[in-house]
Motif scaffolding. Structure first.
Motif, mmCIF file in Angstrom:
data_model
loop_
_atom_site.group_PDB
_atom_site.id
_atom_site.type_symbol
_atom_site.label_atom_id
_atom_site.label_comp_id
_atom_site.label_asym_id
_atom_site.label_seq_id
_atom_site.Cartn_x
_atom_site.Cartn_y
_atom_site.Cartn_z
ATOM 1 N N ARG A 67 0.809 -1.227 0.000
ATOM 2 C CA ARG A 67 0.000 0.000 0.000
ATOM 3 C C ARG A 67 0.843 1.278 0.000
ATOM 4 N NH1 ARG A 67 -5.525 -1.534 2.928
ATOM 5 N NH2 ARG A 67 -5.498 -3.755 2.463
ATOM 6 N N GLY A 68 2.077 1.179 0.500
ATOM 7 C CA GLY A 68 2.979 2.315 0.421
ATOM 8 C C GLY A 68 2.637 3.449 1.357
ATOM 9 N N GLU A 69 2.905 4.697 0.899
ATOM 10 C CA GLU A 69 2.823 5.871 1.762
ATOM 11 C C GLU A 69 1.420 6.485 1.750
ATOM 12 O OE1 GLU A 69 5.936 8.364 0.250
ATOM 13 O OE2 GLU A 69 7.447 7.458 1.558
ATOM 14 N N GLY A 70 0.469 5.749 2.246
ATOM 15 C CA GLY A 70 -0.891 6.271 2.384
ATOM 16 C C GLY A 70 -1.264 6.376 3.852
ATOM 17 N N GLU A 71 -2.557 6.537 4.108
ATOM 18 C CA GLU A 71 -3.079 6.507 5.474
ATOM 19 C C GLU A 71 -4.100 5.372 5.549
ATOM 20 O OE1 GLU A 71 -4.467 10.202 6.961
ATOM 21 O OE2 GLU A 71 -2.490 11.157 6.856
ATOM 22 N N TYR A 72 -3.836 4.399 6.367
ATOM 23 C CA TYR A 72 -4.716 3.236 6.431
ATOM 24 C C TYR A 72 -4.503 2.504 7.749
ATOM 25 C CZ TYR A 72 -0.334 1.487 4.404
ATOM 26 O OH TYR A 72 0.981 1.227 4.135
ATOM 27 N N ARG A 73 -5.459 1.633 8.057
ATOM 28 C CA ARG A 73 -5.407 0.791 9.257
ATOM 29 C C ARG A 73 -5.723 -0.638 8.830
ATOM 30 N NH1 ARG A 73 -8.995 4.218 13.708
ATOM 31 N NH2 ARG A 73 -8.086 6.268 13.269
ATOM 32 N N VAL A 74 -4.861 -1.563 9.144
ATOM 33 C CA VAL A 74 -5.114 -2.968 8.813
ATOM 34 C C VAL A 74 -4.805 -3.834 10.034
ATOM 35 C CG1 VAL A 74 -4.630 -2.680 6.358
ATOM 36 C CG2 VAL A 74 -2.782 -3.335 7.899
ATOM 37 N N PHE A 75 -5.441 -5.013 10.095
ATOM 38 C CA PHE A 75 -5.134 -5.964 11.162
ATOM 39 C C PHE A 75 -5.153 -7.374 10.595
ATOM 40 C CE2 PHE A 75 -9.734 -6.264 11.206
ATOM 41 C CZ PHE A 75 -9.991 -7.580 11.572
ATOM 42 N N GLY A 96 0.360 6.511 8.815
ATOM 43 C CA GLY A 96 0.040 7.882 8.442
ATOM 44 C C GLY A 96 1.201 8.810 8.745
ATOM 45 N N LYS A 97 1.130 10.038 8.246
ATOM 46 C CA LYS A 97 2.228 10.985 8.443
ATOM 47 C C LYS A 97 2.302 11.494 9.876
ATOM 48 C CE LYS A 97 2.715 12.693 3.701
ATOM 49 N NZ LYS A 97 2.734 13.885 2.815
ATOM 50 N N ASN A 98 1.159 11.641 10.536
ATOM 51 C CA ASN A 98 1.127 12.258 11.863
ATOM 52 C C ASN A 98 0.874 11.264 12.982
ATOM 53 O OD1 ASN A 98 1.458 14.893 10.716
ATOM 54 N ND2 ASN A 98 -0.711 14.827 10.117
ATOM 55 N N ARG A 140 10.555 1.238 13.432
ATOM 56 C CA ARG A 140 11.786 1.998 13.225
ATOM 57 C C ARG A 140 11.837 2.551 11.793
ATOM 58 N NH1 ARG A 140 16.849 -1.005 16.061
ATOM 59 N NH2 ARG A 140 17.871 0.452 14.644
ATOM 60 N N PRO A 141 12.527 3.690 11.603
ATOM 61 C CA PRO A 141 12.631 4.258 10.252
ATOM 62 C C PRO A 141 13.203 3.273 9.237
ATOM 63 C CG PRO A 141 13.430 5.815 11.891
ATOM 64 C CD PRO A 141 13.186 4.527 12.614
ATOM 65 N N GLU A 142 14.125 2.399 9.684
ATOM 66 C CA GLU A 142 14.725 1.430 8.767
ATOM 67 C C GLU A 142 13.670 0.470 8.206
ATOM 68 O OE1 GLU A 142 17.955 2.341 11.880
ATOM 69 O OE2 GLU A 142 15.778 2.058 11.826
ATOM 70 N N VAL A 143 12.678 0.101 9.049
ATOM 71 C CA VAL A 143 11.611 -0.792 8.584
ATOM 72 C C VAL A 143 10.811 -0.118 7.467
ATOM 73 C CG1 VAL A 143 9.498 -2.016 9.243
ATOM 74 C CG2 VAL A 143 11.453 -1.957 10.820
ATOM 75 N N MET A 144 10.434 1.137 7.729
ATOM 76 C CA MET A 144 9.636 1.852 6.723
ATOM 77 C C MET A 144 10.441 2.093 5.439
ATOM 78 S SD MET A 144 6.944 1.894 8.457
ATOM 79 C CE MET A 144 5.859 2.850 7.390
ATOM 80 N N GLU A 145 11.760 2.293 5.590
ATOM 81 C CA GLU A 145 12.604 2.491 4.410
ATOM 82 C C GLU A 145 12.689 1.207 3.598
ATOM 83 O OE1 GLU A 145 17.130 4.035 3.289
ATOM 84 O OE2 GLU A 145 16.443 4.058 5.378
ATOM 85 N N ILE A 146 12.867 0.070 4.269
ATOM 86 C CA ILE A 146 12.908 -1.219 3.566
ATOM 87 C C ILE A 146 11.612 -1.447 2.796
ATOM 88 C CG2 ILE A 146 12.857 -3.732 3.913
ATOM 89 C CD1 ILE A 146 14.824 -3.335 6.235
ATOM 90 N N LEU A 147 10.476 -1.104 3.411
ATOM 91 C CA LEU A 147 9.167 -1.374 2.807
ATOM 92 C C LEU A 147 8.774 -0.334 1.770
ATOM 93 C CD1 LEU A 147 7.263 -2.511 6.036
ATOM 94 C CD2 LEU A 147 8.267 -3.952 4.269
ATOM 95 N N GLY A 148 9.636 0.645 1.557
ATOM 96 C CA GLY A 148 9.349 1.639 0.530
ATOM 97 C C GLY A 148 8.339 2.684 0.948
ATOM 98 N N ALA A 149 8.245 2.955 2.253
ATOM 99 C CA ALA A 149 7.302 3.966 2.756
ATOM 100 C C ALA A 149 7.994 4.871 3.770
ATOM 101 C CB ALA A 149 6.085 3.284 3.376
ATOM 102 N N PRO A 150 9.129 5.506 3.403
ATOM 103 C CA PRO A 150 9.870 6.310 4.380
ATOM 104 C C PRO A 150 9.166 7.603 4.769
ATOM 105 C CG PRO A 150 10.839 6.563 2.192
ATOM 106 C CD PRO A 150 9.778 5.509 2.075
ATOM 107 N N GLY A 151 8.165 8.020 4.011
ATOM 108 C CA GLY A 151 7.515 9.299 4.278
ATOM 109 C C GLY A 151 6.387 9.232 5.286
#
Length: 519
Positions: A352-360, A388-390, A447-458
């Motif tokens: 899903r990348g850099e969006g705003e969402y909730r999944v379980f 999400g960003k915030n 961690r930021p490294e996790v989001m960077e690996i997954l292609g969603a650093p923003g």
């Protein structure tokens, strides 16, 4: 049983053995009779009913209080009493104040501190240990022998109870006081021979024949060698109990409904997972202890999975930059049984990348745990992320409070935690009425490294992996995690239907009391 014209009674082999045992032993309970026959009690109940119907037996039913071994008692049977466990290591720990002594014993004996204190108290009561000027010292040697002898008597009594044998009232009272047994009302069935049976047997009018239950073509003189089982069509069949969903499955479905109503979407993933999604995508180093065989089920096969090349390459660079070691892409592609449903969450973030969402994800995970009241090798885990960003750490704590309130849990204890892939991290505990404080809410900010690996650093993601089995134990009033997967139909029928406050009243997270120190 059949009777010929010569007034002889012919009994099937097992009924004849029942008659022999009762005539030699007199009155016996069904359990005692079954042991004498080397049979299960349920296997002889029909035989007893038939013999009673012919007037050869008397069956008497009595209500009696019988001892039942508790979890505490089972632990004593498997690991010995607390005083025995303390006694085995106490010489390594004496010469310290009481608190340090208990810490030492707990560590050396591998025993909970509460149990160490119980064992210490029994040894002090028997004067095996004493406290002088605040320091624990060895006391009277005879007192030690007395304490260990009493412990041996306790274990012997528990073993007798487990075998269905009787023990004295004095030891029963001790076991009840120490919560190793509880008493329950039980209908005891007593069987004794009738006067008619004794007379017939004495006169040689009772003999045995082989039982024939299937009608097959045989000459008449051949059939006379058998007792032929007759069909009694007047006996009503048992009424089937109405079906119902397993209470635990109902609970899981209600949890899904709660999360969907909170704006979450359920996602699924495979049980057989790659190390990459289970560990590497979470920036968990390949030499981390959790990735060893004692914490993960590995599949013995040559299969290697597939991961997009750009993702594999990015993960390798981030691992080598962050951990300072040579990352092995071949290891990342090995198949395992997933140890956490967080693998499903990271797949969702990658897709899903850099969006705003909730999944379980609410599904099974697998770990080589030692099976006990609070741990299992296969269990359900509720994993989820809010992206999400915030998004911040306070949103995670607010979610835990709101979710606890929805389940009717009013007291939660939070303490700082550590997980390889989240920072900051938290461990949330709830108070079980019998097991005390149990961890159910581990989570943190990826961690930021996790989001960077997954292609969603923003964007940021808060994540959790809730021990849903333990939550179910608290809601359903169970003391043992194994009961959630019981095959005992009578037990399952008696489990209450889970009713959660979320569906019966307005529930506010602010109703939850956050405890700073567990009491």
């Amino acid at each position: 049983m059949s009777q010929d014209s010569d007034d002889k009674y012919y009994l099937p082999n097992r009924q004849y053995r029942i008659v022999e045992v009762l005539l030699s032993s007199g009155s016996l309970s069904v359990e005692e009779l079954a042991r004498a026959l080397d049979e299960k009690p349920e296997n002889i109940m029909r035989d007893l009913a038939e013999l009673e119907a012919k007037g050869l037996l008397r069956v008497i039913r009595k209500i009696k209080q019988v001892p039942v071994i508790t979890d505490e008692g089972r632990e004593v049977l498997s690991s010995r009493t607390p005083e025995e466990r303390v006694f085995r290591v106490m010489y390594r720990c004496v010469g310290r104040n009481v608190e340090d002594f208990l810490e030492c014993v707990s560590s050396e004996a591998g025993i909970e501190k509460q149990k160490a204190q119980i064992g210490f108290q029994h040894l002090v009561r028997n004067k095996c240990l004493s406290v002088m000027s605040g320091v624990v010292v060895v006391g009277d040697e005879y007192g030690c022998h007395k304490a260990i002898e009493e412990a041996s008597i306790i274990r012997s009594a528990l073993e007798k109870i487990m075998r269905g044998e009787t023990v004295g009232d004095n030891i029963i009272n001790i076991l009840k006081r120490r919560r190793m047994i509880r008493t329950e009302k039980k209908t005891i069935i007593i069987v004794e021979p009738s006067d008619v049976l004794e007379k017939l047997f004495r006169e040689g009018l009772i003999t045995r024949r082989e039982l024939l239950t299937v009608v097959i073509p045989k000459p008449k003189d051949e059939l006379e060698k058998y007792v032929i089982k007759e069909f009694d069509l007047t006996v009503p069949p048992p009424k089937p109990v109405g079906g119902r969903l397993n209470a635990y499955i109902e609970f899981l479905d209600l949890v899904r409904d709660i999360l969907v109503s909170m704006g979450f979407e359920e996602v699924k993933g495979p049980h057989v997972e790659l190390e990459f999604w289970n560990f590497d995508a979470l920036f968990q180093a390949q030499d981390h202890p959790a990735r060893e065989i004692h914490d993960t089920f590995f599949l013995k096969m040559d299969f290697k999975g597939k991961v997009p090349e750009e993702l594999l390459s990015r993960a390798g660079k981030i691992h080598e930059r962050g951990w300072g070691y040579k990352w092995d892409p071949i290891r990342a592609l090995r198949p395992i049984l997933r140890s956490q449903t967080t693998a499903v969450s990271v797949r969702a973030i990658y897709e899903r990348g850099e969006g705003e969402y909730r999944v379980f994800s609410l599904d099974r995970v697998f770990r080589p745990e030692t099976l006990d009241a609070k741990h299992a090798m296969e269990f359900y885990q509720l994993d989820g992320v809010i992206v999400g960003k915030n998004v911040t750490f306070k949103h995670l704590l607010a979610f835990f409070k709101e979710f606890a309130a929805a389940l009717g849990i009013r007291e939660v204890w939070f303490k700082p935690g550590y997980f390889p892939f989240t920072e900051p991290s938290v461990e949330g505990f709830i108070k079980h009425p019998h097991l005390g404080w149990i961890e159910v809410f581990p989570g943190g900010v990826f961690r930021p490294e996790v989001m960077e690996i997954l292609g969603a650093p923003g964007v940021r993601a808060i994540a959790w992996g809730i021990g849903i089995d333990r939550l179910a134990m608290a809601v359903l009033g169970l003391d043992d995690i194994r009961d959630l997967f019981s095959k005992d139909l009578d037990f399952l029928q008696k489990l209450p239907t889970p009713i959660l406050p979320y569906f019966t009243s307005k529930t506010q997270g602010s109703d939850v009391r956050v405890v700073s120190v567990p009491k």
